[in-house]
Each structure stands twice: as structure tokens, then as C-alpha cells.
Design an enzyme around this catalytic site. Structure first.
Site, PDB file in Angstrom:
ATOM      1  N   GLU A   1      40.732  47.342  41.490  1.00 46.29           N
ATOM      2  CA  GLU A   1      39.515  46.550  41.676  1.00 46.29           C
ATOM      3  C   GLU A   1      39.187  46.509  43.161  1.00 46.29           C
ATOM      4  O   GLU A   1      40.069  46.271  43.992  1.00 46.29           O
ATOM      5  CB  GLU A   1      39.709  45.136  41.113  1.00 46.29           C
ATOM      6  CG  GLU A   1      40.040  45.158  39.623  1.00 46.29           C
ATOM      7  CD  GLU A   1      40.424  43.795  39.065  1.00 46.29           C
ATOM      8  OE1 GLU A   1      40.224  42.777  39.768  1.00 46.29           O
ATOM      9  OE2 GLU A   1      40.924  43.743  37.926  1.00 46.29           O
TER      10      GLU A   1
ATOM     11  N   HIS B   1      35.337  39.505  34.682  1.00 46.42           N
ATOM     12  CA  HIS B   1      35.317  40.198  33.396  1.00 46.42           C
ATOM     13  C   HIS B   1      33.903  40.356  32.851  1.00 46.42           C
ATOM     14  O   HIS B   1      33.710  40.479  31.643  1.00 46.42           O
ATOM     15  CB  HIS B   1      36.183  39.436  32.382  1.00 46.42           C
ATOM     16  CG  HIS B   1      37.617  39.351  32.783  1.00 46.42           C
ATOM     17  ND1 HIS B   1      38.495  38.428  32.247  1.00 46.42           N
ATOM     18  CD2 HIS B   1      38.344  40.066  33.686  1.00 46.42           C
ATOM     19  CE1 HIS B   1      39.691  38.577  32.796  1.00 46.42           C
ATOM     20  NE2 HIS B   1      39.623  39.563  33.663  1.00 46.42           N
TER      21      HIS B   1
ATOM     22  N   GLU C   1      45.397  39.984  43.715  1.00 49.16           N
ATOM     23  CA  GLU C   1      43.960  40.147  43.481  1.00 49.16           C
ATOM     24  C   GLU C   1      43.171  38.859  43.749  1.00 49.16           C
ATOM     25  O   GLU C   1      42.636  38.244  42.824  1.00 49.16           O
ATOM     26  CB  GLU C   1      43.696  40.642  42.064  1.00 49.16           C
ATOM     27  CG  GLU C   1      44.388  39.871  40.953  1.00 49.16           C
ATOM     28  CD  GLU C   1      44.017  40.384  39.576  1.00 49.16           C
ATOM     29  OE1 GLU C   1      42.809  40.536  39.308  1.00 49.16           O
ATOM     30  OE2 GLU C   1      44.924  40.628  38.775  1.00 49.16           O
TER      31      GLU C   1
END
Length: 402
Positions: free
Chosen positions: A261, A231, A357
Site C-alpha cells: 500500500e 477498504h 501501515e
């Protein structure tokens, strides 16, 4: 002049909402069933995600409180006068506006809907200590019960209409990824690359969802050391040959979040970096195979952990392996009951939407230093999981010529 504490403010025709009225009524029916089971008279929902999920209106707080008050026969959005007639145009059900002529008019408006001495459901993970004290003072409830876990469980299983919206969000994320990849070149700034992806996604949302509110779509594009956190914000760092890159696209459609991503390299990665990237891809592909109906979140985590442990990489894992989708973003909403972590016992069932992820963060001073991350979105069906992310991953696709 008499200044009211609250009032109804119809101002213009209703705007199209993300979902049909029947969808919101079905959600409210589920909430009302929870209230009946717990013997509660009303729910006072205060979070952006619950107000939007059950009432259609995605508020902008800016330090002001909002609510959706739900009883067995009414659903009323309580909003601030600064918003004009927007809440009334973009909510399902009724709308009540409170003024700021005197402190706590918000609570007076809520009390006008709940009455006093009633049994109330609240969101215990959102209502602040100050809010709870004001609730006690103005509503004098006979009982207060935290219904946030029950609301979260309801939100975790998506309707067909929600899945359709999420599916299109994944498509738009792929478009953003392509625009980002095309913008990558030596000396380009992270912000320049990020803007290319954001602009592509916002234009795609405007075209495909013309009646939606165009807000909150964003990109985190990170390079070099900045890839160490998932982040980390965009900076003005300029890209250099040999950089590890992290592409993160987040189109937002009416509060519904989707994501793409990917790890990339600007030029050929060195041997250590390539080995780490391939290891993370292997974990990603294992995870994709494990996301099937009937699988338990913590068991999926254990198998991926074992893969990393065999390669002596588990110490570089930086967070869990995936999470739910729906009404959420980086500043509101989270369905913590559907995350791929060691402490989550949730079993995957049809209608759930979850990401895979895996991420490795390798610190400076270690060969291959950087953050490696891949992210796909999967819809759980009766007999399988469907991957709705199309953008390719891995070294075969994401090494950009320097």
C-alpha cells in the site's frame, strides 16, 4: 435409486498442495496437542482459514457449510457435492462429500466422523447460532470448547515454508505496484489502473506458482475522496491533476495474503498535503524501527501515537498500525491476536510476520484532505526484523507527472 447422505468421491490424482505433507502433519500435530491438553476427542473446524491451514483445501462456501474434522488419528475434509472431486484432490488427509438430497446431510457426515456424546473443539468465532444448534442436535456433544484462540496462536508463528511463500507474495505485490504506477495518468479511470496491477500480479503468480489455484488476487486503487477509507472499492472515477492516490495490491497465493500500500500524487501536492504525507512517512519509519523481537504490540502503538500527538495529527488516525499475515483475505481469516492496537499485549517473536501501515484520514474542508497510507511487511527473526517489501515510498518516489 438410493441417494446417500454422504460418500467418498475420489476423482483423479491428487493435485500439488502449497506445502509438503510434512508441513500439514506438523500443523495437525500442534492441533492434536491442543486437543489432548483440553481433553477433547475431536475438532470440528469450519472456517476457510482453519480448514485450509490444517487440511490444505480452500473452500468456496456459496452458502454451504464445510468442515475439517480432526481426531487423534484422522483428518477428514467435509465438503459439498457441488465441488465434485476437487476437495479430495486438493486436501491433505481424507475427504468426505455430503449431498443435498435432504437437509442437514452435512451434519450427518460430520457425525459419522465424530460420533455422538463426545467432547468437541469448535471455532467459536465462526460457528453460527444455527450451526451450533445443529451441532447439538446431531452430535449431542458431552462438551463443546472454543479452540479458535489456540488455533490462531498456532497460525501466528509461521514455518519457514510459510515465510518463503509470503516473501514471494511480497515480491509479486511489488510487481503489481510498478504496473499500477505505470498506468497512472490524467483521465484514466480507477478501474483501468486497478486492472493493470491485478493482471500483472496474476500473471506473476501463474508463472511462479503454476500448481496453485489462481483466485482472489485483487487491487484497490483509490483517488481523491475515495482514499479516505483503506477498504474503499474501486470505482470508475477519472484521475485529475493534483489528486491524492492510494495504491493497494493484494496478491493471493493458495489463500496466503500479502499486501503493498502506497500514497501517491498525480502532480505536485500542495504544501498542506505534502506536510501530512511526510508526517505519515515519519510514523511509518518510526514503526519500522520499533518492529523488533521482544517488542509488545501496544507499546509500539503508544510510541507512534505519541509522534502523531506531537504533530496534532492523532485525531486523524483511522485504525491500528499493522497486522499479521498468513491465510487471510478481505472475506475470511484474521489473526486478531497479532495486531498493532492499544488492546493487544502480544510480544513479537521469531516466525511472526507483521505489517507496518499507519494511515491518516483528513476530512474534506481541511487542508490536505485525503487518506495517507504506507504499508510494508516485516518478518521477525531471532535478533532483527526483515522488511520484505521493496517498492519505494514517500514524496521522493511517488509523485507521478500529471
Amino acid at each position: 435409486m438410493t441417494r446417500p447422505a454422504f460418500f467418498a468421491f475420489p476423482n483423479g490424482a491428487p493435485a500439488p498442495l502449497p506445502f509438503a505433507a510434512e508441513e500439514y502433519e506438523a500443523r495437525l500435530a500442534g492441533l492434536r496437542h491442543t486437543l489432548a491438553e483440553l481433553g477433547l476427542d475431536a475438532a470440528v473446524l469450519t472456517s476457510m482459514h482453519c480448514v485450509a491451514y490444517y487440511g490444505g483445501f480452500l473452500y468456496c462456501s456459496f452458502g454451504r457449510p464445510y468442515a475439517l474434522v480432526v481426531t487423534q488419528d484422522r483428518a477428514v475434509t467435509v465438503s459439498a457435492n457441488i465441488d465434485g472431486g476437487q476437495p479430495g484432490r486438493r486436501c491433505h488427509g481424507e475427504s468426505l462429500t455430503y449431498t443435498d438430497w435432504q437437509r442437514d446431510n452435512y451434519w450427518r457426515a460430520v457425525a459419522s466422523l465424530t460420533g455422538t456424546g463426545r467432547r468437541l473443539g469448535i471455532e467459536g468465532d465462526h460457528l453460527t447460532l444455527a450451526g451450533r444448534a445443529a451441532l447439538e442436535a446431531f452430535l449431542a456433544p458431552a462438551a463443546v470448547v472454543d479452540i479458535a484462540p489456540a488455533a490462531m496462536r498456532q497460525r501466528m508463528v509461521k514455518s519457514p515454508a510459510e515465510i518463503a511463500l509470503i516473501r514471494d507474495g511480497a515480491r509479486i505485490a511489488d510487481l503489481g505496484g510498478a504496473a499500477i504506477r505505470d498506468a497512472i495518468r490524467p483521465s484514466a479511470r480507477e478501474i483501468d489502473v486497478a486492472m493493470a496491477g491485478r493482471d500483472a500480479m496474476e500473471l506473476a503468480i501463474a508463472e511462479a506458482h503454476a500448481d496453485s489455484e489462481l483466485r482472489d488476487t485483487w487491487v484497490w486503487f483509490q483517488s481523491g475522496l475515495n482514499t479516505d477509507g483503506a477498504h474503499n472499492p474501486v470505482t470508475t472515477r477519472r484521475l485529475e491533476a493534483g489528486d491524492i492516490l492510494s495504491l493497494n495490491c493484494f496478491p493471493m497465493i493458495s489463500g496466503y495474503y500479502t499486501a503493498l500500500e502506497r500514497t501517491l500524487f498525480l502532480g505536485e501536492p500542495d504544501a498542506a498535503s505534502l506536510a501530512l504525507w511526510e508526517a505519515n512517512v515519519a510514523a511509518h519509519e518510526l514503526g519500522l524501527r520499533l518492529l523488533v523481537p521482544g517488542a509488545r504490540c501496544r507499546d509500539i502503538v503508544a510510541e507512534i501515537n505519541a509522534l502523531f500527538a506531537e504533530r496534532d495529527l492523532l485525531r486523524y488516525r483511522s485504525f491500528g498500525y499493522g497486522h499479521s499475515f498468513g491465510i487471510l483475505s478481505h472475506y475470511y481469516g484474521r489473526e486478531a491476536g497479532l495486531e498493532l492496537r492499544e488492546d493487544i499485549d502480544t510480544v513479537l517473536e521469531p516466525g511472526m510476520v507483521i505489517s507496518m501501515e499507519p494511515m491518516l484520514t483528513v476530512p474534506l474542508g481541511t487542508p490536505g484532505a485525503g487518506g495517507y497510507r504506507e504499508h510494508d511487511i516485516l518478518v521477525i527473526h531471532e535478533d532483527r526484523a526483515e522488511n520484505i517489501t521493496g517498492f519505494p515510498y514517500g514524496p521522493a518516489h511517488n509523485i507521478v507527472a500529471a
